[in-house]
Scaffold this motif. Structure first.
Motif, PDB file in Angstrom:
ATOM      1  N   VAL A  54     -72.671  48.007 -95.019  1.00 11.24           N
ATOM      2  CA  VAL A  54     -73.618  48.370 -93.948  1.00 11.24           C
ATOM      3  C   VAL A  54     -74.580  49.478 -94.383  1.00 11.24           C
ATOM      4  N   LEU A  67     -78.241  39.354 -90.846  1.00  7.45           N
ATOM      5  CA  LEU A  67     -78.073  39.917 -89.506  1.00  7.45           C
ATOM      6  C   LEU A  67     -77.359  38.861 -88.664  1.00  7.45           C
ATOM      7  N   PRO A  68     -76.080  39.093 -88.333  1.00  5.34           N
ATOM      8  CA  PRO A  68     -75.355  38.095 -87.541  1.00  5.34           C
ATOM      9  C   PRO A  68     -76.117  37.762 -86.264  1.00  5.34           C
ATOM     10  N   SER A  78     -77.153  34.004 -89.468  1.00  7.11           N
ATOM     11  CA  SER A  78     -75.723  33.887 -89.813  1.00  7.11           C
ATOM     12  C   SER A  78     -75.451  32.705 -90.732  1.00  7.11           C
ATOM     13  N   LEU A  90     -76.178  44.383 -94.909  1.00  2.80           N
ATOM     14  CA  LEU A  90     -76.611  44.312 -93.506  1.00  2.80           C
ATOM     15  C   LEU A  90     -77.836  45.203 -93.312  1.00  2.80           C
ATOM     16  N   THR A 134     -82.185  45.930 -86.956  1.00  3.99           N
ATOM     17  CA  THR A 134     -81.429  45.014 -86.089  1.00  3.99           C
ATOM     18  C   THR A 134     -82.156  44.850 -84.759  1.00  3.99           C
ATOM     19  N   ARG A 143     -73.785  47.731 -82.001  1.00  2.49           N
ATOM     20  CA  ARG A 143     -74.617  46.574 -82.388  1.00  2.49           C
ATOM     21  C   ARG A 143     -75.333  46.793 -83.725  1.00  2.49           C
ATOM     22  N   ASN A 157     -72.150  44.213 -86.588  1.00  2.00           N
ATOM     23  CA  ASN A 157     -72.702  43.401 -87.685  1.00  2.00           C
ATOM     24  C   ASN A 157     -71.667  43.268 -88.811  1.00  2.00           C
ATOM     25  N   GLU A 217     -68.683  40.946 -87.447  1.00  3.95           N
ATOM     26  CA  GLU A 217     -69.068  39.538 -87.252  1.00  3.95           C
ATOM     27  C   GLU A 217     -69.357  38.860 -88.593  1.00  3.95           C
ATOM     28  N   ALA A 218     -70.086  39.558 -89.469  1.00  4.02           N
ATOM     29  CA  ALA A 218     -70.376  38.962 -90.784  1.00  4.02           C
ATOM     30  C   ALA A 218     -69.076  38.805 -91.573  1.00  4.02           C
TER      31      ALA A 218
END
Ligand SMILES: NC(=O)c1ccc[n+]([C@@H]2O[C@H](COP(=O)([O-])OP(=O)(O)OC[C@H]3O[C@@H](n4cnc5c(N)ncnc54)[C@H](OP(=O)(O)O)[C@@H]3O)[C@@H](O)[C@H]2O)c1
Length: 342
Positions: free
Chosen positions: A96, A110-111, A115, A129, A135, A324, A329, A332-333
Motif C-alpha cells: 500500500v 484499485l479494487p 480488480s 495500490l 482512490t 477505503r 484496498n 480486498e486485493a
C-alpha cells in the motif's frame, strides 16, 4: 476461501495495519495462520483479533517466510527493502506504500475499479495500490467519464494528519494540547506546525520540482489506472495538511468533455456503488470527514456548475483515508489474489 491460508500483515501496529487486522476479523477470514509483524520496536506488543490476542513479531526474513499472502502496510523505504526477499518466498504480496506505484512492471490495482487485473497473468506476485486521494479521485471520475467523458480534474486535497501515520496523529495531539495551554509546540516531523494551521505541503517535494511526491502521485496513478480505458484525464492539484485526524476532503473542479446538467451528473454518480451522494445543502447535508470514517464508499456532494462554463462541474468529496483509501484496498486485493488457483 482457502482455510489453509497463511496471511502476514506487516506494519500491523500502524494506523493502516491496525485497520487491516480489524477488516480481516470483520470479514471472518478463516486463515490457518495470521502473523502480525512490525519493526523491532513493537516486538511483543499485542493486538486484539476478536477474543484472540495476536503477538507482534519483528519483520525479520525468517519471520516473513511461510506465508501465502503478505499485506505490506509499511513505509515505502521498508517495502522496497522487504519485497525482493518476499518475492523469493512465493507469497502474493500487496503493497500500500508509494514504493511501486510508479513502477510500470508492477500492476497498480484499485479494487472495484480494475480488480480484473488480479485474475489475469501477473509477473512477480507483487501488486501496488494507489494512494487514498487517488482512490477517491478514480471513484469520482469513473462514473462521470462513462457518462460524459472527463478531460481534466483540478483538486485541492485537505488531508487529515493520519496520512502521516501514528507520528502524524501524535504530532497534532501534542501541538493542539500545547497551543491550548498557551505554549508554542516543539517542532515535529511535519514540515510546519499543523495545529490551528493549514500547510500546503504533505510529504516531501520531488527532486528539482515544484510538486510534492503526493501531488505528482495523483497525476501518475490516475494516468496508470485510466490508460487501459483509452481516456486519461489530466489530474493535478495541491495537497494541504489540515488539523483534523481522520478523513481527507477533496475540493474538485472537473472539466467534462460533454457539458451536462448538474442533475445528470448527480444521477451518474448515484449509479456508482463506489460513491455515496450526500447533496442536500439546504438541509446541511454534504460530505465531511466526520461522516466518512468507517464508510467504504466515497462521499460526494455540493455539486454545482456555472451557466457560463457548463463543462466545468464543481464538487466536494471525502474518503476514509485509512479504511477505503488503504486498509480495505489491501484486504480486498489480497483476498482476491489468495483465491486464485495455483
Ligand atoms: N495513513 C494513510 O492514510 C495511508 C493511506 C494510504 C497509504 N498509506 C501508506 O501505508 C503505509 C503505512 O502507513 P501508516 O499510516 O499506517 O504508517 P504508520 O502509522 O507510521 O505505521 C507504519 C508501520 O510500519 C512499521 N514499520 C516501520 N519500520 C519498519 C520496519 N523496518 N520493518 C517492519 N515494519 C516497520 C511500523 O512499525 P512500528 O510501530 O514498530 O514502528 C508500523 O507498524 C505507508 O506506506 C503509507 O504511505 C497510508
Amino acid at each position: 476461501m482457502n482455510e489453509n491460508l497463511r496471511i502476514a500483515v506487516v506494519g500491523a501496529t500502524g494506523v493502516v495495519g491496525r485497520e487491516v487486522v480489524s477488516a480481516l476479523f470483520d470479514r471472518e477470514v478463516e486463515a490457518e495462520q495470521l502473523t502480525v509483524l512490525a519493526s523491532e520496536r513493537s516486538r511483543g506488543e499485542t493486538l486484539d483479533y476478536g477474543e484472540e490476542t495476536l503477538v507482534v513479531e519483528e519483520a525479520t526474513p525468517t519471520a516473513l517466510e511461510g506465508h501465502d499472502l503478505v499485506l505490506l502496510a509499511t513505509p515505502a523505504e521498508v517495502s522496497r527493502t522487504l519485497v525482493p526477499a518476499l518475492q523469493k518466498t512465493g507469497a502474493w504480496v500487496v503493497d500500500v506504500s508509494a514504493a511501486f506505484r510508479a513502477d510500470g512492471s508492477v500492476p497498480l490495482v484499485l479494487p472495484g475499479f480494475n480488480s480484473e487485473v488480479l485474475d489475469g497473468p501477473l509477473k512477480g506476485r507483487l501488486v501496488a495500490l494507489p494512494s487514498a486521494v487517488t482512490t477517491a479521485l478514480a471513484c469520482v471520475i469513473e462514473p462521470l467519464r462513462r457518462a460524459f467523458g472527463v478531460a481534466q480534474v483540478q483538486v485541492t486535497a485537505l488531508m487529515g494528519v493520519s496520512a502521516g501515520g501514528n507520528a502524524g496523529v501524535r504530532e497534532l495531539e501534542q501541538q493542539t494540547a500545547a497551543l491550548l495551554s498557551g505554549r508554542e509546540p516543539e517542532a515535529g516531523l511535519l514540515p510546519q506546525r499543523v495545529g490551528f494551521n493549514l500547510v500546503p505541503q504533505v510529504g516531501p517535494f520531488m527532486a528539482q520540482s515544484p510538486w510534492t511526491e503526493e501531488e505528482a502521485g495523483w497525476t501518475l496513478e490516475c494516468a496508470r489506472l485510466f490508460a487501459p480505458r483509452g481516456e486519461v484525464p489530466v489530474v493535478a492539484g495541491t495537497a494541504v495538511q489540515v488539523p483534523t485526524f481522520h478523513g481527507h476532503g477533496l475540493s474538485l473542479q472537473v472539466r467534462l468533455k460533454k457539458p451536462a446538467p448538474v442533475e445528470q451528473a448527480r444521477a451518474a454518480l448515484k449509479g456508482s456503488p463506489a460513491v455515496k451522494v450526500l447533496d442536500a445543502p439546504g438541509e446541511k447535508v454534504y460530505p465531511m470527514p466526520s461522516l466518512v470514517t468507517a464508510d467504504p464508499t466515497i462521499h460526494v456532494g455540493r455539486l454545482r456548475a456555472f451557466p457560463q462554463a457548463p463543462e466545468w462541474l464543481t464538487l466536494f468529496a471525502t474518503v476514509d483515508n485509512v479504511g477505503r483509501g488503504a486498509a480495505l484496498n489491501l484486504v480486498e486485493a489480497g483476498l482476491r489474489l489468495a483465491a486464485r488457483p495455483g
